[in-house]
Design an enzyme around this catalytic site. Structure first.
Site, PDB file in Angstrom:
ATOM      1  N   ASP A 126      25.518  47.554  42.095  1.00 31.57           N
ATOM      2  CA  ASP A 126      25.276  46.234  41.517  1.00 31.57           C
ATOM      3  C   ASP A 126      24.289  45.514  42.431  1.00 31.57           C
ATOM      4  O   ASP A 126      24.621  45.212  43.586  1.00 31.57           O
ATOM      5  CB  ASP A 126      26.567  45.422  41.436  1.00 31.57           C
ATOM      6  CG  ASP A 126      27.436  45.809  40.254  1.00 31.57           C
ATOM      7  OD1 ASP A 126      26.919  45.771  39.118  1.00 31.57           O
ATOM      8  OD2 ASP A 126      28.605  46.153  40.461  1.00 31.57           O
ATOM      9  N   ARG A 134      26.042  43.502  47.501  1.00 35.49           N
ATOM     10  CA  ARG A 134      27.079  44.472  47.843  1.00 35.49           C
ATOM     11  C   ARG A 134      27.014  44.922  49.309  1.00 35.49           C
ATOM     12  O   ARG A 134      28.039  45.241  49.899  1.00 35.49           O
ATOM     13  CB  ARG A 134      26.958  45.702  46.936  1.00 35.49           C
ATOM     14  CG  ARG A 134      27.397  45.460  45.502  1.00 35.49           C
ATOM     15  CD  ARG A 134      28.892  45.277  45.410  1.00 35.49           C
ATOM     16  NE  ARG A 134      29.344  45.069  44.030  1.00 35.49           N
ATOM     17  CZ  ARG A 134      29.616  43.886  43.500  1.00 35.49           C
ATOM     18  NH1 ARG A 134      29.457  42.794  44.240  1.00 35.49           N
ATOM     19  NH2 ARG A 134      30.025  43.776  42.256  1.00 35.49           N
ATOM     20  N   ARG A 192      25.490  34.247  37.886  1.00 41.79           N
ATOM     21  CA  ARG A 192      24.969  35.596  37.654  1.00 41.79           C
ATOM     22  C   ARG A 192      23.912  35.593  36.549  1.00 41.79           C
ATOM     23  O   ARG A 192      23.090  36.499  36.456  1.00 41.79           O
ATOM     24  CB  ARG A 192      26.104  36.551  37.279  1.00 41.79           C
ATOM     25  CG  ARG A 192      27.148  36.724  38.366  1.00 41.79           C
ATOM     26  CD  ARG A 192      28.340  37.512  37.865  1.00 41.79           C
ATOM     27  NE  ARG A 192      27.999  38.877  37.544  1.00 41.79           N
ATOM     28  CZ  ARG A 192      28.832  39.732  36.944  1.00 41.79           C
ATOM     29  NH1 ARG A 192      30.047  39.318  36.587  1.00 41.79           N
ATOM     30  NH2 ARG A 192      28.446  40.964  36.689  1.00 41.79           N
ATOM     31  N   LYS A 222      22.682  44.223  31.408  1.00 38.71           N
ATOM     32  CA  LYS A 222      24.086  43.996  31.058  1.00 38.71           C
ATOM     33  C   LYS A 222      24.319  42.516  30.718  1.00 38.71           C
ATOM     34  O   LYS A 222      23.468  41.672  31.031  1.00 38.71           O
ATOM     35  CB  LYS A 222      24.999  44.444  32.201  1.00 38.71           C
ATOM     36  CG  LYS A 222      24.750  43.753  33.559  1.00 38.71           C
ATOM     37  CD  LYS A 222      25.591  44.415  34.630  1.00 38.71           C
ATOM     38  CE  LYS A 222      25.485  43.710  35.953  1.00 38.71           C
ATOM     39  NZ  LYS A 222      26.212  44.368  37.038  1.00 38.71           N
ATOM     40  N   HIS A 223      25.399  42.205  29.992  1.00 34.92           N
ATOM     41  CA  HIS A 223      26.497  43.018  29.486  1.00 34.92           C
ATOM     42  C   HIS A 223      26.436  42.964  27.962  1.00 34.92           C
ATOM     43  O   HIS A 223      26.834  41.944  27.389  1.00 34.92           O
ATOM     44  CB  HIS A 223      27.848  42.492  29.948  1.00 34.92           C
ATOM     45  CG  HIS A 223      27.970  42.293  31.439  1.00 34.92           C
ATOM     46  ND1 HIS A 223      27.485  41.175  32.108  1.00 34.92           N
ATOM     47  CD2 HIS A 223      28.525  43.090  32.397  1.00 34.92           C
ATOM     48  CE1 HIS A 223      27.746  41.279  33.389  1.00 34.92           C
ATOM     49  NE2 HIS A 223      28.376  42.427  33.603  1.00 34.92           N
ATOM     50  N   HIS A 235      37.401  41.711  34.286  1.00 34.35           N
ATOM     51  CA  HIS A 235      38.224  42.431  35.255  1.00 34.35           C
ATOM     52  C   HIS A 235      39.708  42.290  34.912  1.00 34.35           C
ATOM     53  O   HIS A 235      40.519  43.146  35.269  1.00 34.35           O
ATOM     54  CB  HIS A 235      37.988  41.895  36.671  1.00 34.35           C
ATOM     55  CG  HIS A 235      36.636  42.230  37.215  1.00 34.35           C
ATOM     56  ND1 HIS A 235      35.519  41.466  36.954  1.00 34.35           N
ATOM     57  CD2 HIS A 235      36.213  43.262  37.991  1.00 34.35           C
ATOM     58  CE1 HIS A 235      34.477  41.998  37.557  1.00 34.35           C
ATOM     59  NE2 HIS A 235      34.861  43.089  38.194  1.00 34.35           N
ATOM     60  N   ASP A 308      30.839  49.271  31.067  1.00 31.93           N
ATOM     61  CA  ASP A 308      31.264  48.532  32.243  1.00 31.93           C
ATOM     62  C   ASP A 308      32.395  49.348  32.884  1.00 31.93           C
ATOM     63  O   ASP A 308      32.891  50.316  32.301  1.00 31.93           O
ATOM     64  CB  ASP A 308      31.727  47.135  31.838  1.00 31.93           C
ATOM     65  CG  ASP A 308      31.575  46.121  32.970  1.00 31.93           C
ATOM     66  OD1 ASP A 308      31.431  46.533  34.127  1.00 31.93           O
ATOM     67  OD2 ASP A 308      31.604  44.909  32.677  1.00 31.93           O
TER      68      ASP A 308
END
Length: 398
Positions: A126, A134, A192, A222-223, A235, A308
């Site tokens: 990511d 990350r 984001r 995405k998404h 999540h 995802d």
């Protein structure tokens, strides 16, 4: 061009040797020799597609199933991680996704997996706003929602090229980004997103993606079909896109339509139910209607479709077999890789996933692996862009 052909030939020969259980017959050698001669006078893309199809035809069901999976590991240089990599390489997974860690560990993981894998793996991360999202010691860039309103396409392109250069230096060849969700800071996607203007999201997202692509990194938008108006965190549960067809067509799908029309390589389907499109309200990542009818059909997208992360709450109750049957090519972050390989094998045996369809998924995966490796030596060369700190400053408007 000659170097590109040479790299591709070497990769294909390796893949063919592996797919035939490390036992290449005289007939196989004659076919490879014939192709070596043919590739010198043919279009590289067409030749790559032809040989990706051929290699997929030689692979058994277990090998095909493993190629569709990309488990996640933390970018940590420890014994447990190395053991995990060895297990994944033995299974023949299609690649891995790097989670939080640092650049030296990420580079070690990429190098290790590349050396011990029989089929070259994808190394994904990511990097919606650069590797620092990350990897703690990577250069930092501002989050998408904090970009200056003065930022234009050219700067975003340079930004993408710089991120691609940093990725290739440590062995990463796939970025799970850009985010094309049209949103504002008050929704779950928040910073984001590149904003609430579909046109601006389209232009900036595509420019960043093109920079990644030209730096020889697979960019994954995405998404799909758009997380912008959803308040649920995937999540924890399945998101519901309670938008009309008109809203979807004029807002959420605008950036994805621009992405597909530009011929970009990959799209990630989210764990989002869209009642206006799929009356069964399946998550997009396992919905034949969303992937097959909308993305493949209406938007005419022929690139890679990724799910995802399958270990997220929004995908609870659905396995890799369902995603592949729906039209996805790559399943990200399965909770149990061995179990998902078995699920796919069983789906083929029981007729729920046609073998021909599974081979098409893997042929598409191999095609992009080969295509993005054939100019690898060029992609690692320095590029003439502003220094990283200068790019970050201009993105912030400082």
């Amino acid at each position: 061009m000659k170097e590109a052909r040479k790299i591709m030939i070497e990769v294909v020969v390796t893949l063919l040797a592996v797919a035939t259980a490390s036992c290449v017959s005289d007939g196989d050698r004659r076919v490879v020799a014939s192709w070596k001669a043919e590739v010198e006078k043919s279009d590289i893309t067409a030749a790559t597609r032809q040989w990706a199809d051929s290699v997929a035809m030689t692979m058994d069901t277990a090998a095909l199933a493993a190629q569709t999976l990309m488990p996640a590991v933390y970018a940590a240089d420890d014994v447990w991680t190395m053991r995990q990599l060895a297990c994944y390489a033995e299974r023949g997974v299609g690649g891995i996704i790097l989670l939080k860690g640092n650049t030296s560990a990420a580079a070690h993981i990429a190098d290790t997996l590349s050396r011990i894998s029989r089929v070259p793996p994808f190394m994904a991360i990511d990097a919606e706003w650069g590797l620092n999202m990350r990897l703690e010691d990577a250069p930092a860039f501002p989050a998408n929602g904090r970009l200056s309103p003065k930022v234009e396409d050219q700067l975003m392109y340079e930004y993408g090229r710089e991120v691609a250069r940093e990725c290739r230096q440590i062995g990463i060849d796939m970025v799970l980004g850009p985010v094309l969700d049209v949103s504002d800071s008050n929704t779950f996607i928040g910073v984001r997103s590149l904003g609430g203007d579909p046109r601006r999201v389209s232009e900036l997202g595509l420019a960043y993606g093109r920079g990644l692509h030209d730096g020889n990194v697979v960019a994954v938008a995405k998404h799909f079909p758009g997380h912008g108006c959803v308040g649920t965190d995937s999540h924890h549960g399945k998101g519901m896109v309670m938008a009309s067809l008109q809203r979807l067509d004029t807002v959420d799908l605008v950036p994805f339509r621009a992405w597909t029309e530009a011929g970009m390589p990959a799209v990630m389907a989210g764990h989002l139910a869209v009642p206006a499109i799929d009356s069964r309200m399946l998550p997009a990542a396992v919905s034949p209607t969303v992937i097959g009818d909308l993305l493949r059909g209406d938007l005419r997208f022929d690139g890679l479709v990724l799910t995802d992360a399958l270990n997220m709450g929004g995908a609870e109750g659905y396995g890799a077999d369902k995603a592949l049957a729906a039209g996805a090519d790559i399943v990200l972050a399965p909770a149990d890789t061995d179990r998902e390989i078995s699920n796919v094998i069983n789906a083929v045996r029981e007729g729920r996933l046609p073998m021909e369809q599974l081979r098409r998924h893997v042929a598409r995966i191999l095609f992009y692996k080969l295509l993005y490796r054939q100019t690898e030596s060029e992609s690692l060369a320095p590029i003439r862009v502003k220094a990283t700190d200068s790019i970050a400053s201009r993105l912030s408007g400082r």
